[in-house]
Scaffold this motif. Structure first.
Motif, PDB file in Angstrom:
ATOM      1  N   THR A   5       0.829  -1.199   0.000  1.00 37.67           N
ATOM      2  CA  THR A   5       0.000   0.000   0.000  1.00 37.67           C
ATOM      3  C   THR A   5       0.866   1.253   0.000  1.00 37.67           C
ATOM      4  OG1 THR A   5      -1.709  -1.193   1.235  1.00 37.67           O
ATOM      5  CG2 THR A   5      -1.843   1.218   1.223  1.00 37.67           C
ATOM      6  N   PHE A   6       1.948   1.269   0.828  1.00 39.31           N
ATOM      7  CA  PHE A   6       2.849   2.438   0.875  1.00 39.31           C
ATOM      8  C   PHE A   6       3.516   2.656  -0.472  1.00 39.31           C
ATOM      9  CE2 PHE A   6       7.102   4.222   1.569  1.00 39.31           C
ATOM     10  CZ  PHE A   6       6.746   5.416   2.175  1.00 39.31           C
ATOM     11  N   TYR A   7       3.897   1.549  -1.115  1.00 42.23           N
ATOM     12  CA  TYR A   7       4.556   1.659  -2.424  1.00 42.23           C
ATOM     13  C   TYR A   7       3.590   2.222  -3.460  1.00 42.23           C
ATOM     14  CZ  TYR A   7       6.746   0.255  -6.817  1.00 42.23           C
ATOM     15  OH  TYR A   7       7.272   0.241  -8.090  1.00 42.23           O
ATOM     16  N   ALA A   8       2.324   1.743  -3.444  1.00 43.11           N
ATOM     17  CA  ALA A   8       1.343   2.202  -4.430  1.00 43.11           C
ATOM     18  C   ALA A   8       1.001   3.662  -4.222  1.00 43.11           C
ATOM     19  CB  ALA A   8       0.078   1.342  -4.337  1.00 43.11           C
ATOM     20  N   VAL A   9       0.895   4.086  -2.956  1.00 40.66           N
ATOM     21  CA  VAL A   9       0.576   5.490  -2.684  1.00 40.66           C
ATOM     22  C   VAL A   9       1.744   6.385  -3.060  1.00 40.66           C
ATOM     23  CG1 VAL A   9       0.078   7.148  -0.848  1.00 40.66           C
ATOM     24  CG2 VAL A   9      -1.078   4.922  -0.886  1.00 40.66           C
ATOM     25  N   SER A  10       3.009   5.902  -2.828  1.00 38.08           N
ATOM     26  CA  SER A  10       4.191   6.704  -3.127  1.00 38.08           C
ATOM     27  C   SER A  10       4.441   6.799  -4.624  1.00 38.08           C
ATOM     28  CB  SER A  10       5.430   6.092  -2.441  1.00 38.08           C
ATOM     29  OG  SER A  10       5.219   5.998  -1.047  1.00 38.08           O
ATOM     30  N   ALA A  11       4.131   5.728  -5.340  1.00 31.68           N
ATOM     31  CA  ALA A  11       4.360   5.723  -6.799  1.00 31.68           C
ATOM     32  C   ALA A  11       3.066   5.341  -7.511  1.00 31.68           C
ATOM     33  CB  ALA A  11       5.480   4.744  -7.145  1.00 31.68           C
ATOM     34  N   PRO A  12       2.108   6.279  -7.577  1.00 27.27           N
ATOM     35  CA  PRO A  12       0.799   5.947  -8.163  1.00 27.27           C
ATOM     36  C   PRO A  12       0.882   5.536  -9.629  1.00 27.27           C
ATOM     37  CG  PRO A  12       0.984   8.310  -7.719  1.00 27.27           C
ATOM     38  CD  PRO A  12       2.173   7.671  -7.093  1.00 27.27           C
ATOM     39  N   GLU A  13       2.000   5.923 -10.325  1.00 28.75           N
ATOM     40  CA  GLU A  13       2.095   5.524 -11.728  1.00 28.75           C
ATOM     41  C   GLU A  13       2.305   4.025 -11.871  1.00 28.75           C
ATOM     42  OE1 GLU A  13       6.135   6.547 -10.185  1.00 28.75           O
ATOM     43  OE2 GLU A  13       4.142   7.483 -10.175  1.00 28.75           O
ATOM     44  N   LYS A  14       2.681   3.343 -10.780  1.00 34.60           N
ATOM     45  CA  LYS A  14       2.882   1.892 -10.823  1.00 34.60           C
ATOM     46  C   LYS A  14       1.599   1.107 -10.568  1.00 34.60           C
ATOM     47  CE  LYS A  14       7.422   2.216 -11.254  1.00 34.60           C
ATOM     48  NZ  LYS A  14       8.120   1.745 -12.477  1.00 34.60           N
ATOM     49  N   LEU A  15       0.507   1.819 -10.250  1.00 34.52           N
ATOM     50  CA  LEU A  15      -0.745   1.140  -9.874  1.00 34.52           C
ATOM     51  C   LEU A  15      -1.263   0.247 -10.983  1.00 34.52           C
ATOM     52  CD1 LEU A  15      -3.042   3.561  -7.828  1.00 34.52           C
ATOM     53  CD2 LEU A  15      -2.420   1.217  -7.262  1.00 34.52           C
ATOM     54  N   ASP A  16      -1.198   0.707 -12.231  1.00 33.26           N
ATOM     55  CA  ASP A  16      -1.760  -0.090 -13.310  1.00 33.26           C
ATOM     56  C   ASP A  16      -1.000  -1.406 -13.484  1.00 33.26           C
ATOM     57  OD1 ASP A  16       0.451   1.297 -14.072  1.00 33.26           O
ATOM     58  OD2 ASP A  16      -0.172   1.528 -16.172  1.00 33.26           O
ATOM     59  N   ARG A  17       0.339  -1.401 -13.271  1.00 28.85           N
ATOM     60  CA  ARG A  17       1.116  -2.635 -13.398  1.00 28.85           C
ATOM     61  C   ARG A  17       0.831  -3.561 -12.213  1.00 28.85           C
ATOM     62  NH1 ARG A  17       7.257  -1.650 -14.755  1.00 28.85           N
ATOM     63  NH2 ARG A  17       7.071  -3.924 -14.993  1.00 28.85           N
ATOM     64  N   ILE A  18       0.654  -2.947 -11.025  1.00 26.88           N
ATOM     65  CA  ILE A  18       0.301  -3.775  -9.857  1.00 26.88           C
ATOM     66  C   ILE A  18      -1.047  -4.451 -10.088  1.00 26.88           C
ATOM     67  CG2 ILE A  18      -0.259  -3.696  -7.397  1.00 26.88           C
ATOM     68  CD1 ILE A  18       1.692  -1.352  -7.142  1.00 26.88           C
ATOM     69  N   GLY A  19      -1.993  -3.662 -10.581  1.00 25.05           N
ATOM     70  CA  GLY A  19      -3.313  -4.222 -10.835  1.00 25.05           C
ATOM     71  C   GLY A  19      -3.289  -5.305 -11.878  1.00 25.05           C
ATOM     72  N   ALA A  20      -2.526  -5.092 -12.935  1.00 25.36           N
ATOM     73  CA  ALA A  20      -2.444  -6.107 -13.995  1.00 25.36           C
ATOM     74  C   ALA A  20      -1.832  -7.402 -13.465  1.00 25.36           C
ATOM     75  CB  ALA A  20      -1.638  -5.567 -15.162  1.00 25.36           C
ATOM     76  N   TYR A  21      -0.806  -7.276 -12.615  1.00 24.78           N
ATOM     77  CA  TYR A  21      -0.161  -8.473 -12.078  1.00 24.78           C
ATOM     78  C   TYR A  21      -1.126  -9.249 -11.158  1.00 24.78           C
ATOM     79  CZ  TYR A  21       2.884 -11.404  -9.236  1.00 24.78           C
ATOM     80  OH  TYR A  21       3.428 -12.482  -8.559  1.00 24.78           O
ATOM     81  N   LEU A  22      -1.812  -8.510 -10.243  1.00 25.53           N
ATOM     82  CA  LEU A  22      -2.760  -9.182  -9.353  1.00 25.53           C
ATOM     83  C   LEU A  22      -3.904  -9.827 -10.137  1.00 25.53           C
ATOM     84  CD1 LEU A  22      -3.002  -6.611  -6.410  1.00 25.53           C
ATOM     85  CD2 LEU A  22      -1.936  -8.873  -6.353  1.00 25.53           C
ATOM     86  N   ALA A  23      -4.322  -9.151 -11.188  1.00 28.46           N
ATOM     87  CA  ALA A  23      -5.414  -9.711 -11.998  1.00 28.46           C
ATOM     88  C   ALA A  23      -4.966 -10.989 -12.682  1.00 28.46           C
ATOM     89  CB  ALA A  23      -5.866  -8.680 -13.025  1.00 28.46           C
ATOM     90  N   GLU A  24      -3.748 -11.006 -13.172  1.00 27.73           N
ATOM     91  CA  GLU A  24      -3.234 -12.215 -13.827  1.00 27.73           C
ATOM     92  C   GLU A  24      -3.142 -13.373 -12.831  1.00 27.73           C
ATOM     93  OE1 GLU A  24       0.762 -13.704 -16.230  1.00 27.73           O
ATOM     94  OE2 GLU A  24       0.551 -11.618 -15.588  1.00 27.73           O
ATOM     95  N   ARG A  25      -2.612 -13.100 -11.632  1.00 27.04           N
ATOM     96  CA  ARG A  25      -2.507 -14.156 -10.635  1.00 27.04           C
ATOM     97  C   ARG A  25      -3.895 -14.669 -10.218  1.00 27.04           C
ATOM     98  NH1 ARG A  25       1.944 -14.908  -7.346  1.00 27.04           N
ATOM     99  NH2 ARG A  25       0.558 -16.509  -6.485  1.00 27.04           N
ATOM    100  N   LEU A  26      -4.842 -13.731 -10.052  1.00 21.28           N
ATOM    101  CA  LEU A  26      -6.179 -14.124  -9.594  1.00 21.28           C
ATOM    102  C   LEU A  26      -6.884 -14.970 -10.644  1.00 21.28           C
ATOM    103  CD1 LEU A  26      -8.514 -11.992  -7.488  1.00 21.28           C
ATOM    104  CD2 LEU A  26      -9.488 -13.103  -9.473  1.00 21.28           C
ATOM    105  N   SER A  27      -6.712 -14.604 -11.920  1.00 18.19           N
ATOM    106  CA  SER A  27      -7.341 -15.390 -12.989  1.00 18.19           C
ATOM    107  C   SER A  27      -6.808 -16.821 -12.980  1.00 18.19           C
ATOM    108  CB  SER A  27      -7.077 -14.740 -14.344  1.00 18.19           C
ATOM    109  OG  SER A  27      -7.594 -13.445 -14.390  1.00 18.19           O
ATOM    110  N   ARG A  28      -5.476 -16.947 -12.798  1.00 14.90           N
ATOM    111  CA  ARG A  28      -4.885 -18.271 -12.791  1.00 14.90           C
ATOM    112  C   ARG A  28      -5.365 -19.087 -11.584  1.00 14.90           C
ATOM    113  NH1 ARG A  28      -0.065 -16.661 -13.898  1.00 14.90           N
ATOM    114  NH2 ARG A  28       0.750 -16.537 -11.770  1.00 14.90           N
ATOM    115  N   ASP A  29      -5.487 -18.443 -10.441  1.00 13.33           N
ATOM    116  CA  ASP A  29      -5.924 -19.163  -9.242  1.00 13.33           C
ATOM    117  C   ASP A  29      -7.393 -19.568  -9.342  1.00 13.33           C
ATOM    118  OD1 ASP A  29      -3.438 -18.882  -8.163  1.00 13.33           O
ATOM    119  OD2 ASP A  29      -3.935 -17.007  -7.091  1.00 13.33           O
ATOM    120  N   VAL A  30      -8.224 -18.736  -9.978  1.00 14.27           N
ATOM    121  CA  VAL A  30      -9.642 -19.098 -10.135  1.00 14.27           C
ATOM    122  C   VAL A  30      -9.764 -20.330 -11.011  1.00 14.27           C
ATOM    123  CG1 VAL A  30     -11.813 -18.370 -11.162  1.00 14.27           C
ATOM    124  CG2 VAL A  30     -10.540 -16.787  -9.729  1.00 14.27           C
TER     125      VAL A  30
END
Length: 783
Positions: A5-30
């Protein structure tokens, strides 16, 4: 999570890559059914979403919504609930700037499908349905406030959202407990009930509806009620529209009424119970809308209801004609169902009308009266020529019952406002006097309009009132406008009462209503001049029973005598002239001993012995004009007009009516009581002698007779009211005109024409056509 959370708030431009990575992991786990990792990934997405509110969060939101959609598509109930909870959290976040490219079509469809879950496990089914309702609530909250992105109000979305909510609302066990104004949702057990949650969501949706999208929100309700056949019985339909009317903004309520009327038009050929259910819903909606703004739909409501009243009567009569040969149970039940529809329409008209302000109610009274099929007038939608006598009578009764409910409680400042001429003339039309029930309705409507001090209940029933002061009758001084009204229209009221007493099908209720009419006229509209006219009318009614030119049954004659006794007893106490009261009391006492059938307490009993004949010379039993004139003259009343017998005013409608002409039924010279002037009468058994014949041809005798005739004519024109003189002159003029028309018709005939000529015989037009080869042309015209 804290570091992420601290990293995302400090570097908001990285949010889209964080979201894409979590989405990829979640799709695979589902896909691999590793639900523990799925829960962790969604928790991370939720926390990041709640913590970050920068402009660069929008790409992250797209990944988040993509993962929520993945969870909702899975067949696992837990994942569907998890995805719904995440979406609800997202819906509660207020974004600084809207995203116009973002659409929620998938979520609307998926949440609506979850609302209809039919899982075999009841607990799982309830859980999924609650999740679907909460998801719909989240979509509404997220999109409904943004006017530039109003896609949620499009029909394709409303057709999914509204039926899903109504489907769950049908499970409500206690409908009436929640049909009031919107209340804040309570937590705990009730919040876990799909029906309660659906109702709260439905209220919230309607509360956010605006002028442009109100119809899109209401129309799916009709489709759902039609599809599930919820108009009969209509308890759920009524509860739905109560919720709608209480939830929407007051200024939009007329939109809902318009939609109900439109749906009634669409379903006009359905079964009577379905139509009755829709009309009942309209009644409930009108009851709420009438308290606030009702918009421009007032006349439209009444016009549509009157049209459906006509349709119902047509269907009822059509079924009756089709089953004339065979009396089947189904037909009779269908007729009774149509009566339910008609009663529902009348109730709705009456309730709506009674809630309108007075200025609008007077317009509605005129509007309804214009629809009543009356002889000599044309109606806009109710053409009596297509109805037949029975259909016309049914329509007249239905519309007069509607008018009776609209006029209930109407308090006009002046009687001319309550009974304007365009309303009074058709109401007192002779064509509304041919049926006992019609006459009763007309009199009750008059009572509603004349009685401005609520005295009618004290006068209910026809009886000899011992002491009128015990009734505590309320009255005001007669205004100048009311005096002017009686001068213009008093003769119409007297005439209606006079002719109403002469009808052979009168029953006790007719006499009671006639008595109330006379009493209310005395209380509300009577000055000294009107009192004299009312006494003349009462004496004329007494003459109807005594002379019996119309061959009335003995019950009717005794009923008229009882009516006159009850009214003169009331009138004498109201004007409080002791000599008049004494004469009336003496006649009533004599009747109670010698002829009790002349009193209302006796004649209207179930078993009353009627006399075989009425003796004209029993003057002690009758109210005498000369005695009344003496008693009133001593108290300052102008009694000259009492010597002139009352004659009803003749109208053009009488000559067109199927009833007997008044000229034929009313004698212009009425001897009030034979025997009063015995000294002026010549004995019929007088012996004819030479001296008698000599006197008969004596010129002096003829001159004296001419002088007497002239004196009577002059006296009549000096003392009789102008209305009666005009009525008699008009009668003579009408007779002369009719005779002249007959003579001209016999003597002056137009030349024959191949196209036909029209002749009028007995008021009916006939066309005669002569073929060309039979016509005789002058010689100069033949080549």
């Amino acid at each position: 999570m804290e570091k992420l959370t601290f990293y995302a708030v400090s570097a908001p431009e990285k949010l889209d890559r964080i979201g894409a990575y979590l989405a990829e992991r979640l799709s695979r786990d589902v896909v691999r059914h590793r639900y523990g990792y799925v829960l962790i990934a969604m928790e991370a997405l939720d926390q990041l979403l709640m913590a970050c509110h920068s402009q660069s969060i929008k790409p992250f939101v797209e990944s988040f919504l993509h993962m929520v959609a993945k969870l909702l598509e899975s067949g696992e109930p837990k994942l569907q609930v998890l995805g719904t909870n995440s979406f609800v959290k997202f819906a509660n976040i207020e974004e600084d700037t809207p995203s116009y490219h973002r659409r929620y079509d998938f979520f609307v469809s998926r949440f609506s499908a979850m609302c209809h879950s039919c899982d075999q496990d009841p607990e799982v089914q309830t859980e999924i349905r609650i999740a679907g309702i909460r998801g719909i609530q989240g979509v509404v909250r997220k999109t409904v406030n943004d006017e530039l992105r109003a896609t949620i109000w499009e029909p394709q979305h409303m057709d999914k959202i509204v039926p899903s909510l109504l489907f769950n609302m049908q499970k409500i066990e206690d409908i009436d407990s929640r049909t009031g104004p919107q209340s804040s949702p309570t937590g705990g057990v009730k919040e876990e009930n799909p029906s309660v949650l659906a109702e709260n969501c439905f209220r919230e949706l309607l509360g956010r509806a605006t002028y442009g999208n109100m119809n899109n929100a209401v129309r799916p309700v009709f489709a759902h009620l039609d599809h599930h056949k919820l108009w009969d019985p209509n308890e759920f339909a009524v509860s739905c529209f109560k919720i709608i009317m209480y939830s929407i903004q007051a200024q939009y309520s007329h939109h809902v009424i318009q939609e109900i009327l439109g749906h009634l038009d669409v379903r006009k050929r359905d079964s009577p119970r379905v139509r009755a259910g829709i009309i009942q819903v309209l009644l409930e909606a009108v009851a709420i809308a009438a308290k606030g703004s009702i918009g421009p739909t007032v006349l439209e409501v009444f016009n549509t209801l009157l049209k459906h009243l006509r349709i119902s009567v047509d269907l009822e009569l059509g079924d009756r004609r089709s089953s004339a040969g065979s009396a089947t149970l189904s037909t009779s039940s269908k007729e009774s169902d149509e009566r339910i529809v008609q009663n529902a329409i009348i109730q709705t008209i009456g309730f709506f009308g009674s809630n309108l302000p007075d200025y609008q109610r007077s317009e509605i009274m005129m509007f309804i009266m214009s629809k009543v099929p009356v002889l000599g007038t044309t109606s806009q939608i109710l053409d009596p020529s297509h109805l037949g006598d029975l259909g016309t009578r049914r329509i007249q009764i239905m519309l007069l019952r509607s008018l009776l409910m609209v006029t209930s409680g109407y308090k006009a400042t002046t009687i001319s406002n309550a009974l304007p001429a365009p309303f009074l003339d058709p109401l007192l039309s002779p064509s509304l006097m041919e049926d006992s029930e019609l006459r009763q309705l007309v009199l009750e409507i008059l009572h509603n309009l004349i009685d401005r001090h609520d005295n009618r209940a004290k006068l209910r029933g026809i009886r000899i009132i011992p002491d009128v002061s015990d009734l505590k009758i309320k009255r005001d001084k007669i205004s100048r406008q009311d005096v002017s009204f009686m001068k213009k229209h008093g003769q119409q009221l007297y005439r209606h009462i006079y002719l109403g007493c002469k009808e052979e099908d009168n029953v006790q209720k007719n006499f009671e209503l006639l008595f109330t009419s006379l009493a209310l006229t005395t209380i509300e509209l009577a000055n000294e001049e009107v009192v004299i006219d009312l006494i003349r009318l009462a004496i004329a009614l007494q003459d109807i029973a005594i002379i019996n030119e119309d061959n009335l049954p003995m019950f009717n004659r005794c009923g008229v005598m009882a009516l006159v006794a009850a009214y003169l007893n009331f009138l004498s106490q109201m004007i409080a002239v002791p000599a008049f009261c004494q004469h009336v009391s003496k006649v009533i006492e004599t009747r109670s001993v010698e002829a009790s059938y002349f009193l209302p307490e006796t004649i209207f009993k179930d078993k009353c012995d009627l006399p075989k004949s009425l003796e004209k010379d029993e003057t002690d039993l009758f109210f005498l004009t000369n005695k009344i004139a003496e008693s009133l003259g001593g108290s300052g009343y102008s009694v000259e007009r009492l010597s002139v017998p009352y004659v009803p005013q003749v109208t053009d409608e009488d000559r067109l009516s199927r009833r007997k002409s008044i000229v034929d039924t009313v004698s212009l010279q009425v001897d009030i009581l034979p025997g009063n002037n015995t000294e002026d009468k010549v004995d019929n058994t007088e012996e004819i002698t030479f001296e008698a014949l000599k006197k008969a041809i004596d010129n002096n005798g003829l001159e004296e007779q001419e002088k007497e005739k002239r004196r009577l004519v002059i006296e009549k024109f000096q003392k009789a009211p102008f209305e009666e003189i005009a009525a008699q002159c008009e009668t003579k003029a009408n007779l002369l005109h009719d005779r002249l028309a007959q003579i001209l018709e016999l003597t002056i005939r137009p030349p024959p024409s191949p196209s036909g000529t029209m002749t009028i015989t007995a008021g009916h037009a006939h066309y005669h056509s002569v073929p060309v080869y039979e016509m005789k042309f002058p010689d100069l015209c033949v080549y």
